[in-house]
Design a protein around this motif. Structure first.
Motif, PDB file in Angstrom:
ATOM      1  N   GLY A   1       4.299   1.342   6.761  1.00 13.80           N
ATOM      2  CA  GLY A   1       4.846   0.435   5.772  1.00 13.80           C
ATOM      3  C   GLY A   1       4.143   0.517   4.433  1.00 13.80           C
ATOM      4  O   GLY A   1       4.757   0.325   3.372  1.00 13.80           O
ATOM      5  N   LEU A   2       2.850   0.800   4.458  1.00 12.82           N
ATOM      6  CA  LEU A   2       2.105   0.957   3.213  1.00 12.82           C
ATOM      7  C   LEU A   2       2.420   2.282   2.514  1.00 12.82           C
ATOM      8  O   LEU A   2       2.230   2.415   1.307  1.00 12.82           O
ATOM      9  CB  LEU A   2       0.604   0.880   3.489  1.00 12.82           C
ATOM     10  N   THR A   3       2.906   3.243   3.278  1.00 11.72           N
ATOM     11  CA  THR A   3       3.107   4.576   2.728  1.00 11.72           C
ATOM     12  C   THR A   3       4.079   4.633   1.561  1.00 11.72           C
ATOM     13  O   THR A   3       3.758   5.255   0.528  1.00 11.72           O
ATOM     14  CB  THR A   3       3.556   5.545   3.842  1.00 11.72           C
ATOM     15  N   PRO A   4       5.301   4.022   1.645  1.00  9.55           N
ATOM     16  CA  PRO A   4       6.226   4.148   0.509  1.00  9.55           C
ATOM     17  C   PRO A   4       5.664   3.651  -0.814  1.00  9.55           C
ATOM     18  O   PRO A   4       5.680   4.403  -1.808  1.00  9.55           O
ATOM     19  CB  PRO A   4       7.451   3.338   0.966  1.00  9.55           C
ATOM     20  N   PRO A   5       5.116   2.412  -0.900  1.00 10.24           N
ATOM     21  CA  PRO A   5       4.589   1.999  -2.197  1.00 10.24           C
ATOM     22  C   PRO A   5       3.373   2.796  -2.655  1.00 10.24           C
ATOM     23  O   PRO A   5       3.227   3.103  -3.835  1.00 10.24           O
ATOM     24  CB  PRO A   5       4.242   0.513  -1.999  1.00 10.24           C
TER      25      PRO A   5
END
Length: 456
Positions: free
Chosen positions: A383-387
């Motif tokens: 979940g942290l990867t895209p931003p």
């Protein structure tokens, strides 16, 4: 010498495989639909006051919020799944996933509700995350624990097929909507259609799941009266080493799956100024190709071991990550689609045996909890990867090379963790074809346990 026929599975086990596949398909349908739509229009619908790049960053951040809620669902459903069984919780997880997805299709945007619109969107993502947190382990284990040991790699790959199939449905619907409408129409209301159509899949999946029976492994555990009272405590106290290594091994999938999806789509649209359909087509082509590939890799997992097959897949991603970004950077549609396709196929090769690989690391009494922890705490990283990845693109003014190197580093770390996990054959898995189970007084054909009935 003729090859013996593969062991047959009971009708109840076949229903379990179907129900698990449908749940996984719905999970990844939601995942792909939300990620793609967030990258394409959520910046304008829910964050119109920001610049295009910042609006895209905020839209992708809403994806991360759902991932942070997933460990909550993983821990809650894992606890009760290890105590009360797998089948009882799968209907609840399906409802928590499906209803918010449908409601998002009805949610007014910023122009109508103002700041309340993105807040409600975040709340819906939290509910989705909780449902998703309990879904993966329950669906995967219900299948793996209901079939013979010698075929768990193959049948364990079937719920994993929900990833490409869900991706095909979500990407196909989005692509069809973009083709049949103008950009203005799609942004105003057409994007909602796939979310509303998800209700059909939800109803069908719920009907199938009402006919589920308990898995063989858990039935056997309950007969031995060996159910754990506090599975989380047991995992942290007795199984912390495989837990940490499994978290590291799964990091590659969590990171690369989110980079090659919404981040690459946003990169193509924002920095390469290409059509958003390129990223969607680059999702659909490998999704179709990998269907037979994943089933074959599941069979390889039965032959060579799930851990070894998983490791091969992870290493293949390290080899193809930089070439993918190089082909994207050419700006030529054919090469761009080829780069995305090859990398996605490499990702699918490790994903095919992932659930079987993880289930082999933990005993039945804590397996739901442990696998949920691995998958859902790994999902926070995803979940942290895209931003974070998109912020790297902003900081480098659209240059993808630092992001490409970061992906390679993450994949190599996961490969090291997978290699460090010593092979472990669980001693408590029920197998209707194993003479050792028969010698211990368990049924030779597995029919009783597969149907979920108690054995005196």
């Amino acid at each position: 010498m003729p090859t013996p026929d593969p062991p047959r599975i009971a009708p109840a086990a076949r229903r379990t495989v179907l129900a698990s596949f449908l749940g996984s398909t719905f999970e990844w349908f939601d995942f792909g639909l939300y990620g793609t739509t967030a990258a394409l229009v959520f910046n304008d619908v829910f964050f119109p006051k920001q610049s295009a790049a910042i609006g895209s960053l905020l839209a992708l951040t809403t994806t991360a919020v759902g991932f942070f809620a997933r460990p909550i669902g993983g821990l809650v459903f894992g606890h009760f799944g290890d105590r009360n069984g797998r089948k009882k919780l799968l209907i609840t997880t399906m409802l928590l996933m499906g209803v918010p997805t449908f409601v998002i299709g009805l949610l007014p945007g910023y122009a109508t509700l103002g700041a309340a619109a993105p807040v409600i969107l975040l709340l819906l993502r939290v509910l989705q995350g909780i449902g998703l947190g309990g879904e993966y382990a329950g669906a995967a284990l219900a299948t793996i624990e209901s079939v013979p040991k010698k075929r768990r790699g193959f049948f364990g790959s079937i719920p994993q097929l929900g990833n490409p199939v869900g991706g095909i449905f979500s990407s196909g619907l989005v692509l069809l909507c973009t083709w049949l409408s103008s950009d203005t129409q799609y942004q105003q209301w057409v994007w909602r259609i796939p979310f509303l159509l998800s209700g059909i899949l939800l109803v069908y999946a719920l009907v199938v799941r009402t006919r589920l029976v308990e898995s063989g492994d858990f039935t056997r555990l309950r007969e031995r009266r060996a159910v754990e009272r506090a599975p989380v405590v047991t995992v942290l106290r007795r199984h912390w080493a495989p837990l940490l290594l499994a978290l590291g091994a799964r990091a590659a999938d969590a990171i690369t799956g989110n980079v090659v999806g919404p981040v690459v789509t946003a990169y193509i649209v924002t920095y390469l100024h290409k059509s958003n359909s390129i990223g969607i087509i680059g999702t659909m082509i490998p999704a179709v190709i990998c269907l037979p590939l994943m089933l074959y890799l599941g069979k390889l997992g039965d032959r060579f071991g799930a851990r070894r097959t998983f490791l091969w897949g992870v290493l293949s991603m390290a080899v193809t990550a930089v070439p993918m970004f190089a082909l994207l950077h050419t700006g030529t549609v054919v090469w761009m689609v080829l780069g995305i396709t090859v990398f996605r196929l490499c990702n699918s090769s490790q994903f095919a045996v992932q659930s079987t690989f993880l289930s082999e690391l933990f005993p039945t009494e804590v397996r739901y909890t442990a696998v949920s922890m691995v998958y859902q705490f790994g999902a926070i990283l995803g979940g942290l990867t895209p931003p974070v990845a998109y912020a790297m693109l902003i900081a480098s003014h659209g240059s993808p090379w630092w992001l490409a190197l970061a992906v390679v580093g993450a994949v190599l770390f996961s490969a090291a963790c997978a290699a460090a996990i010593g092979f472990r054959r669980p001693q408590d898995q029920y197998d209707p074809q194993d003479p050792h189970d028969t010698a211990r007084g368990l049924p030779a054909d597995g029919a009783d346990l597969a149907e979920g009935t108690a054995r005196p």
